[in-house]
Enzyme design. Structure first.
Site, PDB file in Angstrom:
ATOM      1  N   HIS A 127     -95.998  26.550 -16.161  1.00 36.91           N
ATOM      2  CA  HIS A 127     -94.762  26.667 -15.252  1.00 36.91           C
ATOM      3  C   HIS A 127     -93.728  27.472 -16.035  1.00 36.91           C
ATOM      4  CE1 HIS A 127     -91.300  25.655 -12.734  1.00 36.91           C
ATOM      5  NE2 HIS A 127     -91.318  24.389 -12.947  1.00 36.91           N
ATOM      6  N   GLN A 130     -89.875  27.418 -15.799  1.00 36.95           N
ATOM      7  CA  GLN A 130     -89.118  26.174 -16.461  1.00 36.95           C
ATOM      8  C   GLN A 130     -88.980  26.215 -18.117  1.00 36.95           C
ATOM      9  OE1 GLN A 130     -88.122  23.147 -14.756  1.00 36.95           O
ATOM     10  NE2 GLN A 130     -87.071  22.910 -16.637  1.00 36.95           N
ATOM     11  N   ASP A 227     -92.538  14.987 -19.535  1.00 38.53           N
ATOM     12  CA  ASP A 227     -92.662  15.164 -18.054  1.00 38.53           C
ATOM     13  C   ASP A 227     -93.248  14.025 -17.284  1.00 38.53           C
ATOM     14  OD1 ASP A 227     -93.116  16.651 -15.547  1.00 38.53           O
ATOM     15  OD2 ASP A 227     -94.920  17.769 -16.314  1.00 38.53           O
ATOM     16  N   CYS A 267     -88.142  18.473 -17.571  1.00 39.56           N
ATOM     17  CA  CYS A 267     -88.001  19.481 -16.463  1.00 39.56           C
ATOM     18  C   CYS A 267     -87.719  18.948 -15.169  1.00 39.56           C
ATOM     19  CB  CYS A 267     -89.525  20.100 -16.093  1.00 39.56           C
ATOM     20  SG  CYS A 267     -90.789  19.077 -15.866  1.00 39.56           S
ATOM     21  N   ARG A 295     -81.961  27.042 -14.526  1.00 39.27           N
ATOM     22  CA  ARG A 295     -82.926  27.776 -13.748  1.00 39.27           C
ATOM     23  C   ARG A 295     -82.151  28.811 -13.048  1.00 39.27           C
ATOM     24  NH1 ARG A 295     -87.326  24.741 -12.415  1.00 39.27           N
ATOM     25  NH2 ARG A 295     -88.170  26.459 -11.950  1.00 39.27           N
TER      26      ARG A 295
HETATM   27  N1  NVA Z   1     -95.774  18.518 -14.165  1.00 41.34           N
HETATM   28  C1  NVA Z   1     -94.954  18.262 -12.883  1.00 41.34           C
HETATM   29  C2  NVA Z   1     -93.653  19.357 -13.099  1.00 41.34           C
HETATM   30  C3  NVA Z   1     -92.779  19.188 -11.983  1.00 41.34           C
HETATM   31  C4  NVA Z   1     -91.796  20.193 -12.081  1.00 41.34           C
HETATM   32  C5  NVA Z   1     -95.879  18.655 -11.684  1.00 41.34           C
HETATM   33  O1  NVA Z   1     -96.758  19.619 -11.614  1.00 41.34           O
HETATM   34  O2  NVA Z   1     -95.711  17.849 -10.742  1.00 41.34           O
HETATM   35  N1   CP Z   2     -88.457  21.167 -12.411  1.00 39.52           N
HETATM   36  C1   CP Z   2     -88.949  21.804 -11.272  1.00 39.52           C
HETATM   37  O1   CP Z   2     -89.686  22.738 -11.036  1.00 39.52           O
HETATM   38  O2   CP Z   2     -88.357  20.995 -10.400  1.00 39.52           O
HETATM   39  P1   CP Z   2     -88.619  21.187  -8.626  1.00 39.52           P
HETATM   40  O3   CP Z   2     -90.237  20.469  -8.619  1.00 39.52           O
HETATM   41  O4   CP Z   2     -87.856  20.287  -7.981  1.00 39.52           O
HETATM   42  O5   CP Z   2     -88.666  22.652  -8.255  1.00 39.52           O
END
Ligand code: NVA
Ligand code: CP
Length: 311
Positions: A127, A130, A227, A267, A295
């Site tokens: 990600h 982020q 997270d 995040c 962001r």
């Molecule tokens: N690890 C989480 C991050 C969300 C922004 C996911 O992939 O759902």
């Molecule tokens: N942190 C993040 O990417 O949030 P969303 O899943 O809401 O986009």
């Protein structure tokens, strides 16, 4: 063609440019130039999103462009049209792609076939939007309004707790070294960083420390980060993950093992009472909503850099 698929797609000089541009866009919001004027950027999302979707849609608009949100269930990818055909078709209409999906290889394929800049808006593996934002958010505090943002991160320690084998942990593994930081990951046995990220880190100069002891991970940290324990797509494993990851919950006691002025980051979305307690979320050192806001500014800078490179 320049893409932003993983942290190391920008070198340190470019990271410094992204941070400087993000700082200026934040200061001059509504008054700065519009490098995406006349452009349409498609956003292909196969997973839910609040922050990423809204910050990109608003950001593209503020840069003078037009965001086109495409849920994969609504386009033919959802019915089996190949990614490479989709990319070739979209390249006839739009100027760039922002993609949230499961496999990192899917966005690499889009980048290879589309002839368009591609931005990773989250995969199971990484990600990067982020993590750039999180590093910027810490640097903003540590460098102040005029200081050198990237230099302010040098030698700082980030402790990442909980699920140490998924996208956010992987992104810190690739990003920390690029930002001049050290990362210490604390997670349960069986959820150690994967072979895939270890190999990529070795190739890109990323180093990290992993431990199954949460207090060892957090000791002396400048940032304590966590997270969700069950990411999008892992809902069926939630109960098992909760049981295994509970010792890594960020509590007031665990947070106290970090530096006195350490920041707490997440995040989001957060699950209070699971990976972090409400008490830590309410602590003045918790900067989660600054991360969310930034962001917008950081992604605008990333898009402007890609558009500049494309011109
Ligand atoms: N690890 C989480 C991050 C969300 C922004 C996911 O992939 O759902
Ligand atoms: N942190 C993040 O990417 O949030 P969303 O899943 O809401 O986009």
């Amino acid at each position: 063609m320049k893409h932003f698929l993983k942290e190391t797609d920008f070198n340190r000089d470019e990271v410094a440019q992204v941070f400087a541009l993000a700082r200026r866009y934040k200061r001059e919001r509504g008054q700065h130039e519009k490098p995406l004027a006349g452009q349409t950027w498609a956003m292909i999302f196969a997973k839910s999103s609040t922050r990423t979707r809204v910050s990109f849609e608003v950001g593209i608009h503020e840069l003078g462009g037009n965001p086109l949100f495409l849920n994969t269930n609504d386009i033919q990818i959802g019915r089996g049209e190949t990614i490479s055909d989709t990319a070739k078709v979209l390249s006839r209409f739009v100027h760039g792609l922002i993609v949230r999906t499961f496999a990192q290889t899917d966005i690499e394929e889009l980048a290879a076939h589309g002839g368009l800049p591609v931005v990773n808006a989250l995969t199971d593996f990484l990600h990067p939007c982020q993590i750039y934002t999180d590093a910027f958010t810490a640097a903003e505090r540590w460098a102040g309004p005029q200081g050198d943002l990237l230099a302010s991160l040098k030698g700082r320690k980030v402790a990442f707790l909980g699920d140490t084998c998924f996208n956010m942990a992987n992104s810190w593994i690739l990003g920390a070294n690029l930002f001049g930081m050290n990362v210490s990951l604390g997670g349960p046995a069986g959820y150690e960083p994967t072979k895939e990220i270890r190999e990529l880190a070795a190739k890109t100069g990323g180093t990290f420390h992993y431990t199954a002891d949460p207090y060892e991970a957090v000791a002396g940290a400048d940032i304590v980060y966590t997270d969700v324990w069950a990411s999008m797509g892992q809902e069926g494993e939630a109960a098992e993950r909760q049981r295994r990851m509970m010792p890594f919950q960020v509590t007031k006691q665990l947070f106290a093992a970090a530096k006195l002025d350490a920041l707490f980051m997440h995040c989001l979305p957060a699950h209070a009472g699971e990976e972090v307690t409400q008490e830590v979320l309410d602590d003045p050192r918790c900067v989660i909503f600054d991360e969310a806001e930034n962001r917008l500014h950081v992604q605008k800078a990333i898009l402007a850099m890609l558009a500049r490179n494309r011109a």
